[in-house]
Design a protein around this motif. Structure first.
Motif, PDB file in Angstrom:
ATOM      1  N   SER A  96       0.842  -1.191   0.000  1.00  0.00           N
ATOM      2  CA  SER A  96       0.000   0.000   0.000  1.00  0.00           C
ATOM      3  C   SER A  96       0.876   1.240   0.000  1.00  0.00           C
ATOM      4  O   SER A  96       2.043   1.200   0.385  1.00  0.00           O
ATOM      5  N   LYS A  97       0.288   2.343  -0.439  1.00  0.00           N
ATOM      6  CA  LYS A  97       1.007   3.609  -0.501  1.00  0.00           C
ATOM      7  C   LYS A  97       0.622   4.448   0.720  1.00  0.00           C
ATOM      8  O   LYS A  97      -0.551   4.744   0.919  1.00  0.00           O
ATOM      9  N   SER A 142       7.498  10.337   3.172  1.00  0.00           N
ATOM     10  CA  SER A 142       7.482  11.125   4.396  1.00  0.00           C
ATOM     11  C   SER A 142       7.624  12.600   4.034  1.00  0.00           C
ATOM     12  O   SER A 142       8.615  13.001   3.417  1.00  0.00           O
ATOM     13  N   LEU A 143       6.622  13.406   4.412  1.00  0.00           N
ATOM     14  CA  LEU A 143       6.621  14.825   4.081  1.00  0.00           C
ATOM     15  C   LEU A 143       7.369  15.622   5.145  1.00  0.00           C
ATOM     16  O   LEU A 143       7.157  15.436   6.344  1.00  0.00           O
ATOM     17  N   VAL A 202      -4.592  18.055  -2.557  1.00  0.00           N
ATOM     18  CA  VAL A 202      -5.367  16.962  -3.166  1.00  0.00           C
ATOM     19  C   VAL A 202      -4.497  16.221  -4.175  1.00  0.00           C
ATOM     20  O   VAL A 202      -4.442  14.977  -4.185  1.00  0.00           O
ATOM     21  N   ASP A 203      -3.791  16.952  -5.018  1.00  0.00           N
ATOM     22  CA  ASP A 203      -2.920  16.316  -6.015  1.00  0.00           C
ATOM     23  C   ASP A 203      -1.832  15.486  -5.341  1.00  0.00           C
ATOM     24  O   ASP A 203      -1.487  14.388  -5.808  1.00  0.00           O
ATOM     25  N   LEU A 204      -1.296  15.997  -4.234  1.00  0.00           N
ATOM     26  CA  LEU A 204      -0.239  15.291  -3.515  1.00  0.00           C
ATOM     27  C   LEU A 204      -0.724  13.947  -2.978  1.00  0.00           C
ATOM     28  O   LEU A 204       0.046  12.983  -2.881  1.00  0.00           O
ATOM     29  N   LEU A 205      -2.017  13.879  -2.636  1.00  0.00           N
ATOM     30  CA  LEU A 205      -2.546  12.686  -1.967  1.00  0.00           C
ATOM     31  C   LEU A 205      -3.294  11.745  -2.901  1.00  0.00           C
ATOM     32  O   LEU A 205      -3.817  10.723  -2.456  1.00  0.00           O
ATOM     33  N   ALA A 253      -8.589  17.305   2.027  1.00  0.00           N
ATOM     34  CA  ALA A 253      -7.904  16.950   0.787  1.00  0.00           C
ATOM     35  C   ALA A 253      -7.838  15.437   0.607  1.00  0.00           C
ATOM     36  O   ALA A 253      -8.023  14.920  -0.506  1.00  0.00           O
ATOM     37  N   ALA A 254      -7.590  14.726   1.704  1.00  0.00           N
ATOM     38  CA  ALA A 254      -7.549  13.259   1.636  1.00  0.00           C
ATOM     39  C   ALA A 254      -8.895  12.698   1.207  1.00  0.00           C
ATOM     40  O   ALA A 254      -8.979  11.749   0.410  1.00  0.00           O
ATOM     41  N   GLN A 255      -9.945  13.290   1.732  1.00  0.00           N
ATOM     42  CA  GLN A 255     -11.297  12.857   1.375  1.00  0.00           C
ATOM     43  C   GLN A 255     -11.542  13.069  -0.113  1.00  0.00           C
ATOM     44  O   GLN A 255     -12.039  12.176  -0.810  1.00  0.00           O
TER      45      GLN A 255
END
Length: 217
Positions: free
Chosen positions: A2-3, A30-31, A62-65, A99-101
Motif C-alpha cells: 500500500s502507498k 514522508s513529508l 489533493v494532487d499530492l494525496l 484533501a484526503a477525502q
C-alpha cells in the motif's frame, strides 16, 4: 503493497514508524518542511518529500494525496504561540483531512493524545489549553468526515526503548515510548481495515504485544 504518506516525517515518532512500515512492505513517502531533513528521512527507507501542508493550497494537497492508500498525521507545532498551534494542529490537519477525502484516500490515521476531546476540561489559563483545543477540534473534524479513520491516543511520550507491549484498555493516561507508538502506527496501517477503522485507541506502555492489543491477533 500500500502507498502511505506520513505528514510530519521528521518527527521522532515518524522517524521510528517509517522503517517499520517499509519493512512491512508499504511504499512510504514522508513529508517534511525543511529540505535539510531529507537525508535523515531517507535513512529510514521512506522517500522524503518537501511539502509544507500548512501553506499549500487545498488543490495542491489533493494532487499530492491522489492514489495514496493511507495518510498518517504525525505532525504538530510542538508548542509555541497559540496562533501557531491552531495553524498546524487544527487548521493544517483539517485541511489535510478534507484533501484526503477529495483525493479518495482509503484510511486516515491521526496521532492524537490520551484524553483528547472537545470536552478536554483544560482551563483557558493553562498553557496546554490551546493544544488541547486544537487537537480536540481536529479529531472531531475527522470523526465527522466521510474518511475511514483511526484515532491513536498515546499517553505521555518517552524516549524509552520500545518494548513492543502496550495497554490499550487503560482508563487513565500514564506513559508510552515513542517506539511503541511507532509500532501501533504500523499495526493499524497494516491491519484489516475492519479491525481498526472507526476506532479510538488510547494506550499506555503495558504487557500485551502491540498486535494482540490492537487486533486481538
Amino acid at each position: 503493497m500500500s502507498k502511505v504518506v506520513i505528514v510530519g516525517g521528521h518527527g521522532k515518532v515518524a522517524l521510528l514508524a517509517a522503517p517499520l512500515l517499509v519493512e512491512a512492505a508499504h511504499e512510504v513517502r514522508s513529508l517534511v518542511r525543511n529540505p535539510d531533513q531529507c537525508d535523515e528521512v531517507a535513512e529510514t527507507g521512506a522517500s522524503p518529500e518537501v511539502a509544507d501542508v500548512e501553506s499549500m493550497s487545498s488543490a495542491d494537497l489533493v494532487d499530492l494525496l491522489r492514489d495514496v492508500d493511507t495518510v498518517v498525521w504525525s505532525a504538530g507545532a510542538g508548542g509555541g504561540s497559540p496562533e501557531r498551534t491552531y495553524a498546524v494542529d487544527r487548521d493544517a490537519a483539517t485541511k489535510t483531512m478534507d484533501a484526503a477525502q477529495e483525493a479518495g484516500v482509503n484510511h486516515f490515521v491521526m496521532v492524537s493524545y490520551f484524553g483528547a476531546s472537545l470536552g478536554h476540561g483544560v482551563p483557558e489559563d493553562n498553557p496546554f489549553f490551546h493544544y488541547a483545543q486544537a487537537k480536540g477540534q481536529a479529531d472531531q473534524h475527522l470523526r465527522d468526515s466521510s474518511l475511514n479513520w483511526t484515532l491513536l491516543m498515546p499517553s505521555a511520550l518517552t524516549l524509552d526503548e520500545a518494548t513492543g507491549e502496550i495497554d490499550a484498555t487503560a482508563t487513565a493516561g500514564e506513559q508510552v515510548s515513542r517506539g511503541n507508538v511507532a509500532r501501533v502506527i504500523e499495526t493499524v496501517v497494516s491491519a484489516d481495515p475492519a479491525e481498526v477503522v472507526g476506532r479510538e485507541i488510547p494506550f499506555n506502555d503495558g504487557t500485551t504485544p502491540v498486535r494482540e492489543a490492537i487486533t486481538g491477533a
